[in-house]
Design a protein around this motif. Structure first.
Motif, PDB file in Angstrom:
ATOM      1  N   LEU A  35       0.832  -1.195   0.000  1.00  0.00           N
ATOM      2  CA  LEU A  35       0.000   0.000   0.000  1.00  0.00           C
ATOM      3  C   LEU A  35       0.869   1.248   0.000  1.00  0.00           C
ATOM      4  O   LEU A  35       2.099   1.169   0.056  1.00  0.00           O
ATOM      5  N   ILE A  36       0.232   2.399  -0.035  1.00  0.00           N
ATOM      6  CA  ILE A  36       0.941   3.659   0.142  1.00  0.00           C
ATOM      7  C   ILE A  36       0.260   4.442   1.258  1.00  0.00           C
ATOM      8  O   ILE A  36      -0.791   4.048   1.757  1.00  0.00           O
ATOM      9  N   THR A  37       0.881   5.520   1.633  1.00  0.00           N
ATOM     10  CA  THR A  37       0.297   6.400   2.634  1.00  0.00           C
ATOM     11  C   THR A  37       0.370   7.831   2.123  1.00  0.00           C
ATOM     12  O   THR A  37       0.742   8.057   0.968  1.00  0.00           O
ATOM     13  N   GLY A  38       0.011   8.772   2.957  1.00  0.00           N
ATOM     14  CA  GLY A  38       0.010  10.156   2.519  1.00  0.00           C
ATOM     15  C   GLY A  38       1.298  10.876   2.878  1.00  0.00           C
ATOM     16  O   GLY A  38       2.263  10.287   3.348  1.00  0.00           O
ATOM     17  N   GLN A  39       1.291  12.179   2.641  1.00  0.00           N
ATOM     18  CA  GLN A  39       2.387  13.071   2.978  1.00  0.00           C
ATOM     19  C   GLN A  39       3.680  12.692   2.261  1.00  0.00           C
ATOM     20  O   GLN A  39       3.674  11.961   1.274  1.00  0.00           O
ATOM     21  N   THR A  40       4.798  13.180   2.776  1.00  0.00           N
ATOM     22  CA  THR A  40       6.084  12.904   2.156  1.00  0.00           C
ATOM     23  C   THR A  40       6.440  11.425   2.261  1.00  0.00           C
ATOM     24  O   THR A  40       7.096  10.879   1.370  1.00  0.00           O
ATOM     25  N   ALA A  41       6.004  10.781   3.340  1.00  0.00           N
ATOM     26  CA  ALA A  41       6.253   9.343   3.477  1.00  0.00           C
ATOM     27  C   ALA A  41       5.586   8.581   2.343  1.00  0.00           C
ATOM     28  O   ALA A  41       6.150   7.626   1.804  1.00  0.00           O
ATOM     29  N   GLY A  42       4.375   8.994   1.981  1.00  0.00           N
ATOM     30  CA  GLY A  42       3.688   8.342   0.875  1.00  0.00           C
ATOM     31  C   GLY A  42       4.405   8.540  -0.443  1.00  0.00           C
ATOM     32  O   GLY A  42       4.503   7.616  -1.267  1.00  0.00           O
TER      33      GLY A  42
END
Length: 204
Positions: A39-46
């Protein structure tokens, strides 16, 4: 009802240290579950996760490098103390995200439940860091800057960025996984928007 002090006492170095350890560990745990599920996540981490999937580079390396341009904004707008704290926290998450997959193995993890848990633990981890005057860099820095200057909640700024990021994710990962990821990001952002409000708590 007991009213909060007008100027809350600053956190001590020991309090900051335990908060940074806890907050970054929660976020790294979220990344470990996230990448296990694809999966992915949000923000810069994503953004770092997406680039990691696309290039084959490790998340920790990409995450650390992606954040580098944002430190100039942090230094100019948020001050050296915030910048150094954020730099430290980004480094800790990068190191933990590299180590945790060797220490934690998931035999069964449902994608939808996993996405929701990722959102919960990363949202809580970010709140811990925010309340101790730090962030995980990037969009978090921009979000906190806008919240401090305009009152526009950090969670909402991150949500706008996330919508753009998830649109790009359809090119890299399967649509079903993007939708699961979006559910997790919504959980994280709603937790932050509800619990990190400038009229209720100011971290120092």
């Amino acid at each position: 009802m007991i009213q909060p002090a007008a100027t809350p006492a600053p956190h001590s170095p020991v309090e900051d240290a335990q908060a940074f350890a806890l907050g970054t560990a929660l976020c790294a745990l979220g990344v470990t579950m996230l990448t296990h599920l694809g999966l992915i996540t949000g923000q810069t981490a994503g953004l770092a996760v997406l680039l990691s999937y696309a290039t084959g580079l490790s998340f920790g390396l990409v995450f650390f490098c992606v954040n580098l341009p944002f430190y100039a904004l942090a230094w100019l707008r948020m001050g050296p103390r915030f910048t150094l704290k954020s730099f430290l926290c980004v480094g800790l998450v990068s190191l933990m995200a590299e180590s945790f997959p060797r220490l934690i193995v998931f035999q069964t993890l449902d994608p939808l439940l996993g996405a929701m848990l990722v959102g919960a633990v990363t949202g809580l981890g970010l709140i811990v860091l925010f309340r101790h005057g730090a962030s995980l860099g990037g969009i978090g820095i921009l979000a906190l800057f806008l919240q401090d200057r305009t009152g526009f909640r950090a969670g909402y700024t991150q949500l706008i960025f996330d919508l753009c990021l998830f649109g790009a994710a359809f090119v890299v990962i399967a649509p079903g996984l993007v939708l699961y990821s979006l559910a997790g990001a919504l959980v994280a952002n709603l937790i932050i928007a509800t619990n990190h409000r400038p009229d209720r708590y100011t971290g120092r």
